[in-house]
Design a protein around this motif. Structure first.
Motif, PDB file in Angstrom:
ATOM      1  N   LYS A 239      30.080 -26.959  25.705  1.00 40.17           N
ATOM      2  CA  LYS A 239      31.049 -27.915  25.026  1.00 40.17           C
ATOM      3  C   LYS A 239      31.141 -27.740  23.399  1.00 40.17           C
ATOM      4  O   LYS A 239      32.084 -27.749  22.936  1.00 40.17           O
ATOM      5  N   GLU A 240      29.829 -27.255  23.000  1.00 42.79           N
ATOM      6  CA  GLU A 240      30.015 -26.936  21.534  1.00 42.79           C
ATOM      7  C   GLU A 240      30.788 -25.545  21.028  1.00 42.79           C
ATOM      8  O   GLU A 240      31.470 -25.661  20.284  1.00 42.79           O
ATOM      9  N   SER A 241      30.594 -24.638  22.117  1.00 44.41           N
ATOM     10  CA  SER A 241      31.314 -23.530  21.947  1.00 44.41           C
ATOM     11  C   SER A 241      32.817 -23.698  22.166  1.00 44.41           C
ATOM     12  O   SER A 241      33.813 -23.322  21.478  1.00 44.41           O
ATOM     13  N   ARG A 242      33.366 -24.770  22.939  1.00 43.55           N
ATOM     14  CA  ARG A 242      34.766 -25.106  23.317  1.00 43.55           C
ATOM     15  C   ARG A 242      35.191 -25.850  22.016  1.00 43.55           C
ATOM     16  O   ARG A 242      36.325 -25.674  21.625  1.00 43.55           O
ATOM     17  N   ARG A 243      34.272 -26.768  21.406  1.00 42.82           N
ATOM     18  CA  ARG A 243      34.898 -27.420  20.172  1.00 42.82           C
ATOM     19  C   ARG A 243      34.940 -26.497  18.895  1.00 42.82           C
ATOM     20  O   ARG A 243      35.926 -26.597  18.275  1.00 42.82           O
ATOM     21  N   THR A 244      34.050 -25.476  18.907  1.00 44.88           N
ATOM     22  CA  THR A 244      34.395 -24.636  17.918  1.00 44.88           C
ATOM     23  C   THR A 244      35.459 -23.667  18.058  1.00 44.88           C
ATOM     24  O   THR A 244      36.216 -23.389  17.099  1.00 44.88           O
ATOM     25  N   VAL A 245      35.936 -23.339  19.353  1.00 46.72           N
ATOM     26  CA  VAL A 245      37.066 -22.753  19.554  1.00 46.72           C
ATOM     27  C   VAL A 245      38.348 -23.274  19.339  1.00 46.72           C
ATOM     28  O   VAL A 245      39.380 -23.095  18.541  1.00 46.72           O
ATOM     29  N   LEU A 246      38.187 -24.808  19.375  1.00 51.39           N
ATOM     30  CA  LEU A 246      39.458 -25.614  19.264  1.00 51.39           C
ATOM     31  C   LEU A 246      39.617 -25.870  17.910  1.00 51.39           C
ATOM     32  O   LEU A 246      40.860 -25.596  17.212  1.00 51.39           O
ATOM     33  N   GLU A 247      38.455 -25.687  17.104  1.00 48.81           N
ATOM     34  CA  GLU A 247      38.537 -26.040  15.612  1.00 48.81           C
ATOM     35  C   GLU A 247      39.232 -24.658  15.057  1.00 48.81           C
ATOM     36  O   GLU A 247      39.865 -24.855  13.954  1.00 48.81           O
ATOM     37  N   THR A 248      38.705 -23.525  15.595  1.00 48.08           N
ATOM     38  CA  THR A 248      39.160 -22.224  14.903  1.00 48.08           C
ATOM     39  C   THR A 248      40.697 -22.049  15.309  1.00 48.08           C
ATOM     40  O   THR A 248      41.403 -21.679  14.486  1.00 48.08           O
ATOM     41  N   GLU A 249      41.044 -22.585  16.389  1.00 46.10           N
ATOM     42  CA  GLU A 249      42.473 -22.636  16.940  1.00 46.10           C
ATOM     43  C   GLU A 249      43.258 -23.519  15.796  1.00 46.10           C
ATOM     44  O   GLU A 249      44.238 -22.924  15.247  1.00 46.10           O
ATOM     45  N   GLU A 250      42.656 -24.579  15.655  1.00 46.70           N
ATOM     46  CA  GLU A 250      43.374 -25.328  14.629  1.00 46.70           C
ATOM     47  C   GLU A 250      43.493 -24.913  13.351  1.00 46.70           C
ATOM     48  O   GLU A 250      44.476 -25.078  12.663  1.00 46.70           O
ATOM     49  N   LEU A 251      42.366 -24.288  12.857  1.00 51.22           N
ATOM     50  CA  LEU A 251      42.371 -23.701  11.479  1.00 51.22           C
ATOM     51  C   LEU A 251      43.318 -22.579  11.391  1.00 51.22           C
ATOM     52  O   LEU A 251      44.061 -22.360  10.437  1.00 51.22           O
ATOM     53  N   GLY A 252      43.343 -21.883  12.482  1.00 51.47           N
ATOM     54  CA  GLY A 252      44.387 -20.649  12.653  1.00 51.47           C
ATOM     55  C   GLY A 252      45.641 -21.139  12.666  1.00 51.47           C
ATOM     56  O   GLY A 252      46.616 -20.503  11.677  1.00 51.47           O
ATOM     57  N   VAL A 253      46.058 -22.200  13.186  1.00 53.12           N
ATOM     58  CA  VAL A 253      47.604 -22.790  12.974  1.00 53.12           C
ATOM     59  C   VAL A 253      47.775 -23.093  11.818  1.00 53.12           C
ATOM     60  O   VAL A 253      48.930 -23.079  11.090  1.00 53.12           O
ATOM     61  N   SER A 254      46.597 -23.996  11.141  1.00 51.22           N
ATOM     62  CA  SER A 254      47.056 -24.286   9.797  1.00 51.22           C
ATOM     63  C   SER A 254      47.116 -23.117   8.746  1.00 51.22           C
ATOM     64  O   SER A 254      48.198 -23.124   7.883  1.00 51.22           O
ATOM     65  N   ILE A 255      46.555 -22.120   8.995  1.00 50.41           N
ATOM     66  CA  ILE A 255      46.465 -21.064   7.996  1.00 50.41           C
ATOM     67  C   ILE A 255      47.910 -20.250   8.250  1.00 50.41           C
ATOM     68  O   ILE A 255      48.717 -19.852   7.235  1.00 50.41           O
ATOM     69  N   LEU A 256      48.449 -20.377   9.450  1.00 50.79           N
ATOM     70  CA  LEU A 256      49.742 -19.529   9.842  1.00 50.79           C
ATOM     71  C   LEU A 256      50.964 -20.417   8.928  1.00 50.79           C
ATOM     72  O   LEU A 256      51.891 -20.059   8.521  1.00 50.79           O
ATOM     73  N   GLN A 257      50.586 -21.608   9.033  1.00 54.15           N
ATOM     74  CA  GLN A 257      51.564 -22.693   8.513  1.00 54.15           C
ATOM     75  C   GLN A 257      51.496 -22.450   6.955  1.00 54.15           C
ATOM     76  O   GLN A 257      52.755 -22.615   6.328  1.00 54.15           O
ATOM     77  N   ASP A 258      50.357 -22.300   6.521  1.00 53.47           N
ATOM     78  CA  ASP A 258      50.400 -22.158   5.066  1.00 53.47           C
ATOM     79  C   ASP A 258      51.080 -20.854   4.722  1.00 53.47           C
ATOM     80  O   ASP A 258      51.995 -20.793   3.639  1.00 53.47           O
ATOM     81  N   LEU A 259      50.672 -19.816   5.513  1.00 56.38           N
ATOM     82  CA  LEU A 259      51.624 -18.661   5.101  1.00 56.38           C
ATOM     83  C   LEU A 259      52.991 -18.406   5.466  1.00 56.38           C
ATOM     84  O   LEU A 259      53.690 -17.903   4.531  1.00 56.38           O
TER      85      LEU A 259
END
Length: 220
Positions: A138-158
């Motif tokens: 579960k913790e790994s899944r949460r980390t993956v989701l948070e990483t994915e959200e962070l990646g989307v946010s970075i792409l939007q900023d770029l």
């Protein structure tokens, strides 16, 4: 240490181990075989008792420091021999067979309870490990989701930065065009000013020449 004592000690240890094995096997026998085994055990106990007495006599003839150490050993051997005597005496009693069977039954039940407790403990440990694994997943899944959200946010900023850079580039292109136009206007104005200077100079020259002519004709 006395070699004589060591010899008696070695004989006693072998005899004690033999008596212990025979006690274990005699508890499973019945009838005459059991009586015969018990009779042999009593003889062996008498022999062991004699070895103890011989070791005691030999130890008391030695130096005080060695004597104290050997007598301490003898106390352990005597305690061991007394335990063996009690065991043989218990086996010699009329209800020894029943008592042995009850002891075996109790031992079996104790082993069964112990095995059951061990199984429960292993099951609880396995369950705990499974829960820990689930939590880690579960913790790994949460980390993956948070990483994915962070990646989307970075792409939007770029993307926003790219749009900003494109807009700035367009503005700079417009400024370059304005500068080019200004250069052309300034060049044209500079040419006109130069031409006007020549015209003014020519007019002034013409006026000076006219004045000179007028003065010449006036005074001639």
């Amino acid at each position: 240490m006395s070699e004589v004592f060591e010899g008696y000690e070695r004989q006693y240890c072998e005899l004690s181990a033999n008596i212990s094995r025979k006690c274990s096997s005699a508890s499973l026998l019945d009838g005459e075989e059991r009586k015969q085994q018990i009779s042999e055990l009593k003889v062996a106990l008498d022999e062991a008792d004699g070895l103890i007495r011989k070791m005691d006599l030999d130890a008391r003839t030695l130096q005080p420091s060695v004597k104290a150490m050997l007598l301490a050993k003898l106390r352990e051997y005597k305690s061991d021999l007394n335990n063996l005597k009690r065991e043989v005496k218990r086996m010699s009693s009329p209800n020894a067979n029943q008592a042995s069977r009850e002891e075996l039954l109790e031992a079996g039940m104790a082993d069964a309870h112990l095995a059951s407790a061990n199984q429960r403990e292993r099951l609880a440990f396995s369950t705990e490990r499974l829960n820990d694994s689930s939590e880690r997943i579960k913790e790994s899944r949460r980390t993956v989701l948070e990483t994915e959200e962070l990646g989307v946010s970075i792409l939007q900023d770029l993307h926003q930065q790219r749009q900003t850079l494109l807009h700035s580039h367009n503005k700079l292109h417009g400024v370059d065009d304005a500068i080019d136009k200004s250069k052309k206007i300034l060049t044209t104005m500079s040419r006109r000013i130069t031409r006007n200077k020549w015209i003014v100079g020519a007019i002034i020259g013409a006026l000076v020449f006219a004045i000179i002519l007028v003065l010449y004709f006036k005074f001639s």
